[in-house]
Enzyme design. Structure first.
Site, PDB file in Angstrom:
ATOM      1  CB  SER A   5      38.887  33.562  41.641  1.00 33.81           C
ATOM      2  OG  SER A   5      39.369  32.356  42.149  1.00 33.81           O
ATOM      3  CB  CYS A   6      39.838  38.240  38.582  1.00 31.84           C
ATOM      4  SG  CYS A   6      39.178  39.846  38.073  1.00 31.84           S
ATOM      5  CB  VAL A   7      34.834  35.594  37.164  1.00 31.78           C
ATOM      6  CG1 VAL A   7      35.660  34.357  37.452  1.00 31.78           C
ATOM      7  CG2 VAL A   7      33.974  35.942  38.369  1.00 31.78           C
TER       8      VAL A   7
END
Length: 125
Positions: free
Chosen positions: A103-105
């Site tokens: 996940s990359c936010v």
């Protein structure tokens, strides 16, 4: 039983948490920011330099646990600016060749005004 993972080759926790905890074959590592362990200072304020330092910190933690980047099954990546996504990915791809789930936010702020933070879960089977 919990096995705590700790090394002075990665930055010490800057709050009430552990660098990592092994539960059975899984190891959960806290998020790593680009602090240089030897000096306690932040890496140069570019996404490339900071991501490289984060990867070095993660490598030290994985080594302490008897693991490597290929043992990582999940990462969570936090960027201060999603405009840094491509440059971050260039560095990230050099280390995570096994392509773990991710996940990359983008987030509003990171500790110590870091540009990037990465946490990992490894499997030591």
């Amino acid at each position: 039983m919990l096995n705590y993972i700790s090394t002075d080759k990665a930055p010490a926790a800057i709050g009430p948490y552990s660098q990592g905890i092994q539960v059975g074959p899984f190891i959960f590592f806290s998020g790593s920011i680009p602090i240089i362990p030897a000096t306690g200072e932040m890496a140069e304020a570019t996404i490339t330099a900071q991501t490289e330092q984060v990867m070095q910190n993660i490598a030290a933690l994985l080594a302490e646990a008897g693991c490597s980047f290929t043992d990582v099954v999940k990462t969570t990546c936090f960027l201060a600016d999603m405009g840094d996504f491509a440059a971050f990915n260039e560095v990230y791809a050099k280390y995570f060749t096994g392509k773990p789930a991710r996940s990359c936010v983008a987030v509003k702020d990171l500790p110590k005004a870091a540009l990037v933070e990465v946490e990992v879960i490894a499997y030591k089977g």
